[in-house]
Design a protein around this motif. Structure first.
Motif, PDB file in Angstrom:
ATOM      1  N   ILE A  59       1.274  -1.281  -0.036  1.00 15.14           N
ATOM      2  CA  ILE A  59      -0.085  -0.143   0.042  1.00 15.14           C
ATOM      3  C   ILE A  59       1.221   1.028  -0.097  1.00 15.14           C
ATOM      4  O   ILE A  59       0.767   2.457  -0.572  1.00 15.14           O
ATOM      5  N   ALA A  60       1.706   1.020   1.269  1.00 12.79           N
ATOM      6  CA  ALA A  60       2.908   2.446   0.882  1.00 12.79           C
ATOM      7  C   ALA A  60       3.235   2.525  -0.144  1.00 12.79           C
ATOM      8  O   ALA A  60       3.508   3.633  -0.924  1.00 12.79           O
ATOM      9  N   ASP A  61       3.929   1.502  -1.470  1.00 14.99           N
ATOM     10  CA  ASP A  61       4.980   1.542  -1.923  1.00 14.99           C
ATOM     11  C   ASP A  61       4.031   2.044  -3.735  1.00 14.99           C
ATOM     12  O   ASP A  61       4.224   3.042  -4.246  1.00 14.99           O
ATOM     13  N   PHE A  62       2.328   1.891  -3.090  1.00 15.20           N
ATOM     14  CA  PHE A  62       1.400   2.014  -4.105  1.00 15.20           C
ATOM     15  C   PHE A  62       1.887   3.628  -4.508  1.00 15.20           C
ATOM     16  O   PHE A  62       1.841   4.078  -4.977  1.00 15.20           O
ATOM     17  N   SER A  63       0.627   4.343  -2.960  1.00 12.42           N
ATOM     18  CA  SER A  63       1.188   5.343  -2.549  1.00 12.42           C
ATOM     19  C   SER A  63       1.819   6.302  -3.258  1.00 12.42           C
ATOM     20  O   SER A  63       1.673   7.285  -4.032  1.00 12.42           O
ATOM     21  N   LYS A  64       3.416   5.873  -3.020  1.00 13.25           N
ATOM     22  CA  LYS A  64       4.105   6.584  -3.531  1.00 13.25           C
ATOM     23  C   LYS A  64       4.169   7.192  -4.816  1.00 13.25           C
ATOM     24  O   LYS A  64       4.523   8.412  -5.531  1.00 13.25           O
ATOM     25  N   GLY A  65       3.676   5.521  -6.110  1.00 11.18           N
ATOM     26  CA  GLY A  65       3.900   5.881  -7.560  1.00 11.18           C
ATOM     27  C   GLY A  65       2.220   6.938  -7.763  1.00 11.18           C
ATOM     28  O   GLY A  65       2.824   8.039  -8.861  1.00 11.18           O
ATOM     29  N   PHE A  66       1.275   6.213  -6.699  1.00 10.69           N
ATOM     30  CA  PHE A  66      -0.388   7.492  -7.369  1.00 10.69           C
ATOM     31  C   PHE A  66       0.007   8.990  -6.963  1.00 10.69           C
ATOM     32  O   PHE A  66      -0.215   9.584  -7.801  1.00 10.69           O
ATOM     33  N   LEU A  67       0.590   9.093  -5.495  1.00 11.06           N
ATOM     34  CA  LEU A  67       0.890  10.034  -4.723  1.00 11.06           C
ATOM     35  C   LEU A  67       2.350  11.695  -5.842  1.00 11.06           C
ATOM     36  O   LEU A  67       1.367  12.329  -6.448  1.00 11.06           O
ATOM     37  N   ALA A  68       3.424  10.878  -6.407  1.00  9.55           N
ATOM     38  CA  ALA A  68       3.928  11.966  -7.265  1.00  9.55           C
ATOM     39  C   ALA A  68       2.826  12.117  -8.572  1.00  9.55           C
ATOM     40  O   ALA A  68       3.354  13.104  -9.175  1.00  9.55           O
ATOM     41  N   VAL A  69       1.961  11.465  -9.041  1.00  6.77           N
ATOM     42  CA  VAL A  69       0.856  11.535 -10.516  1.00  6.77           C
ATOM     43  C   VAL A  69       0.689  12.576  -9.784  1.00  6.77           C
ATOM     44  O   VAL A  69       0.431  13.333 -10.790  1.00  6.77           O
ATOM     45  N   MET A  70       0.085  12.360  -9.062  1.00  3.77           N
ATOM     46  CA  MET A  70      -1.432  13.672  -8.651  1.00  3.77           C
ATOM     47  C   MET A  70      -0.310  14.896  -7.872  1.00  3.77           C
ATOM     48  O   MET A  70      -1.069  16.144  -8.800  1.00  3.77           O
ATOM     49  N   ILE A  71       0.663  14.836  -7.990  1.00  4.85           N
ATOM     50  CA  ILE A  71       0.891  16.009  -7.086  1.00  4.85           C
ATOM     51  C   ILE A  71       1.388  16.601  -8.530  1.00  4.85           C
ATOM     52  O   ILE A  71       1.329  18.172  -8.789  1.00  4.85           O
ATOM     53  N   GLY A  72       3.054  16.334  -9.579  1.00  5.55           N
ATOM     54  CA  GLY A  72       3.258  16.402 -10.836  1.00  5.55           C
ATOM     55  C   GLY A  72       1.982  16.852 -11.307  1.00  5.55           C
ATOM     56  O   GLY A  72       1.867  17.739 -11.753  1.00  5.55           O
ATOM     57  N   ARG A  73       0.362  16.470 -11.639  1.00  7.53           N
ATOM     58  CA  ARG A  73      -0.457  17.154 -12.446  1.00  7.53           C
ATOM     59  C   ARG A  73      -1.294  17.735 -11.767  1.00  7.53           C
ATOM     60  O   ARG A  73      -1.622  19.485 -12.901  1.00  7.53           O
ATOM     61  N   LEU A  74      -0.880  18.755 -10.581  1.00  7.67           N
ATOM     62  CA  LEU A  74      -1.738  19.915 -10.210  1.00  7.67           C
ATOM     63  C   LEU A  74      -0.354  20.785 -10.282  1.00  7.67           C
ATOM     64  O   LEU A  74      -0.975  21.899 -10.832  1.00  7.67           O
ATOM     65  N   PHE A  75       0.916  20.823 -10.302  1.00  6.27           N
ATOM     66  CA  PHE A  75       1.542  21.289 -11.108  1.00  6.27           C
ATOM     67  C   PHE A  75       2.239  22.161 -12.146  1.00  6.27           C
ATOM     68  O   PHE A  75       2.742  22.458 -13.044  1.00  6.27           O
ATOM     69  N   GLY A  76       1.704  21.269 -13.565  1.00  4.70           N
ATOM     70  CA  GLY A  76       2.267  20.905 -14.862  1.00  4.70           C
ATOM     71  C   GLY A  76       1.556  20.208 -15.542  1.00  4.70           C
ATOM     72  O   GLY A  76       1.568  20.119 -16.653  1.00  4.70           O
ATOM     73  N   GLY A  77       0.113  19.490 -15.179  1.00  2.00           N
ATOM     74  CA  GLY A  77      -0.705  18.888 -15.961  1.00  2.00           C
ATOM     75  C   GLY A  77      -0.614  17.510 -15.921  1.00  2.00           C
ATOM     76  O   GLY A  77       0.545  17.018 -15.623  1.00  2.00           O
ATOM     77  N   PRO A  78      -1.577  16.536 -16.262  1.00  2.00           N
ATOM     78  CA  PRO A  78      -1.463  15.282 -16.911  1.00  2.00           C
ATOM     79  C   PRO A  78      -0.092  15.177 -17.175  1.00  2.00           C
ATOM     80  O   PRO A  78       0.443  13.087 -16.581  1.00  2.00           O
ATOM     81  N   ILE A  79       0.482  15.209 -18.729  1.00  2.00           N
ATOM     82  CA  ILE A  79       1.441  14.148 -18.974  1.00  2.00           C
ATOM     83  C   ILE A  79       2.920  14.272 -17.900  1.00  2.00           C
ATOM     84  O   ILE A  79       3.125  13.650 -17.520  1.00  2.00           O
ATOM     85  N   PHE A  80       2.987  15.247 -17.316  1.00  2.00           N
ATOM     86  CA  PHE A  80       4.039  16.118 -16.123  1.00  2.00           C
ATOM     87  C   PHE A  80       3.774  14.992 -15.059  1.00  2.00           C
ATOM     88  O   PHE A  80       4.531  15.050 -14.498  1.00  2.00           O
ATOM     89  N   GLY A  81       2.126  14.755 -14.591  1.00  2.00           N
ATOM     90  CA  GLY A  81       2.304  13.480 -13.964  1.00  2.00           C
ATOM     91  C   GLY A  81       2.957  12.647 -13.526  1.00  2.00           C
ATOM     92  O   GLY A  81       3.286  12.219 -12.978  1.00  2.00           O
ATOM     93  N   VAL A  82       2.741  12.235 -15.283  1.00  2.00           N
ATOM     94  CA  VAL A  82       3.237  10.533 -15.140  1.00  2.00           C
ATOM     95  C   VAL A  82       5.433  10.813 -15.126  1.00  2.00           C
ATOM     96  O   VAL A  82       5.657  10.237 -14.925  1.00  2.00           O
ATOM     97  N   PHE A  83       5.472  12.384 -15.696  1.00  2.00           N
ATOM     98  CA  PHE A  83       6.512  12.037 -15.275  1.00  2.00           C
ATOM     99  C   PHE A  83       7.065  11.955 -14.346  1.00  2.00           C
ATOM    100  O   PHE A  83       8.132  11.481 -13.803  1.00  2.00           O
ATOM    101  N   CYS A  84       6.654  12.513 -13.497  1.00  2.00           N
ATOM    102  CA  CYS A  84       6.728  12.469 -12.024  1.00  2.00           C
ATOM    103  C   CYS A  84       7.007  10.951 -12.017  1.00  2.00           C
ATOM    104  O   CYS A  84       8.142  10.870 -10.488  1.00  2.00           O
ATOM    105  N   GLY A  85       5.889  10.306 -12.091  1.00  2.00           N
ATOM    106  CA  GLY A  85       5.459   9.020 -11.297  1.00  2.00           C
ATOM    107  C   GLY A  85       6.393   8.142 -11.687  1.00  2.00           C
ATOM    108  O   GLY A  85       7.440   7.471 -11.391  1.00  2.00           O
ATOM    109  N   LEU A  86       7.719   8.970 -13.411  1.00  2.00           N
ATOM    110  CA  LEU A  86       8.451   8.020 -13.503  1.00  2.00           C
ATOM    111  C   LEU A  86       9.507   7.778 -12.647  1.00  2.00           C
ATOM    112  O   LEU A  86      10.184   6.977 -12.450  1.00  2.00           O
ATOM    113  N   PHE A  87      10.297   8.818 -12.140  1.00  2.00           N
ATOM    114  CA  PHE A  87      11.177   9.124 -11.872  1.00  2.00           C
ATOM    115  C   PHE A  87      10.810   8.812 -10.028  1.00  2.00           C
ATOM    116  O   PHE A  87      12.307   8.440  -9.204  1.00  2.00           O
ATOM    117  N   ALA A  88       9.917   8.667  -9.404  1.00  2.28           N
ATOM    118  CA  ALA A  88       9.472   7.416  -8.368  1.00  2.28           C
ATOM    119  C   ALA A  88       9.416   6.541  -8.093  1.00  2.28           C
ATOM    120  O   ALA A  88      10.226   5.877  -7.301  1.00  2.28           O
TER     121      ALA A  88
END
Length: 196
Positions: A59-88
């Protein structure tokens, strides 16, 4: 460009937090890297200390990926969110805090996947789960699920950039499972429920 660099670094550091290491150290008094396969991930935690700890780690590791995308999305849009998720995911697999070692990234990748497309991620998870159920090979199910994810994105008509990032995620996961793939081909891979 500066925003990409800053968020890549922050996402990497966030992903580098090893919940397998933290949970096993705090509640069980062990360094999970010294037990079983030595991998600080859900499967090794399951085999070493049990279901409850493995569930918390997943659950914790899943949440890292999910939250990284969501936070990135807030600051730069959907594709930027995926970019952040990849680095997580990269942070999880090559954690700064564990000497650039880490887990194999499946739970974190699925967190990213569900943030991108819940349906594609769900279908990938079900397919991977079916393979695990039928074969009892966690590694084979994990590889199956993560490689199907970009295919499902393509079927559902997602833009090519989403598919590109998903392919990178899958490639990283397959690479991290290279030792498992070798053991699968040699018939030496451990099955679920089998002691390491």
């Amino acid at each position: 460009m500066l925003k990409y660099i800053v968020f890549a670094l922050l996402s990497y550091l966030f992903g580098s937090i090893s919940f397998a290491y933290i949970i096993c150290k705090k509640y069980y008094g062990i360094d999970i890297r010294k037990y079983g396969s030595g991998n600080p991930g859900t499967t090794n935690v399951l085999r070493t200390v049990g279901t409850r700890a493995a569930a918390l780690v997943y659950i914790a590791d899943f949440s890292k990926g999910f939250l990284a995308v969501m936070i990135g999305r807030l600051f730069g849009g959907p594709i930027f969110g995926v970019f952040c998720g990849l680095f997580a995911i990269i942070g999880h697999d090559y954690s700064l805090f564990l000497g650039f070692n880490g887990g194999k990234g499946i739970a974190t990748s699925m967190g990213v996947g569900f943030a991108i497309s819940p349906l594609a991620a769900l279908l990938s998870t079900l397919a991977g789960g079916a393979v695990i159920f039928l074969t009892r090979y966690v590694s084979l199910g994990s590889i199956t699920g993560i490689t199907l994810f970009p295919i499902f994105l393509g079927i559902f008509g997602y833009k090519s950039l989403y598919i590109f990032y998903a392919l990178i995620m899958a490639a990283i996961a397959v690479y991290r499972h290279k030792s498992n793939i070798k053991r699968l081909l040699e018939g030496k891979e451990n099955k679920l429920g089998q002691k390491k």
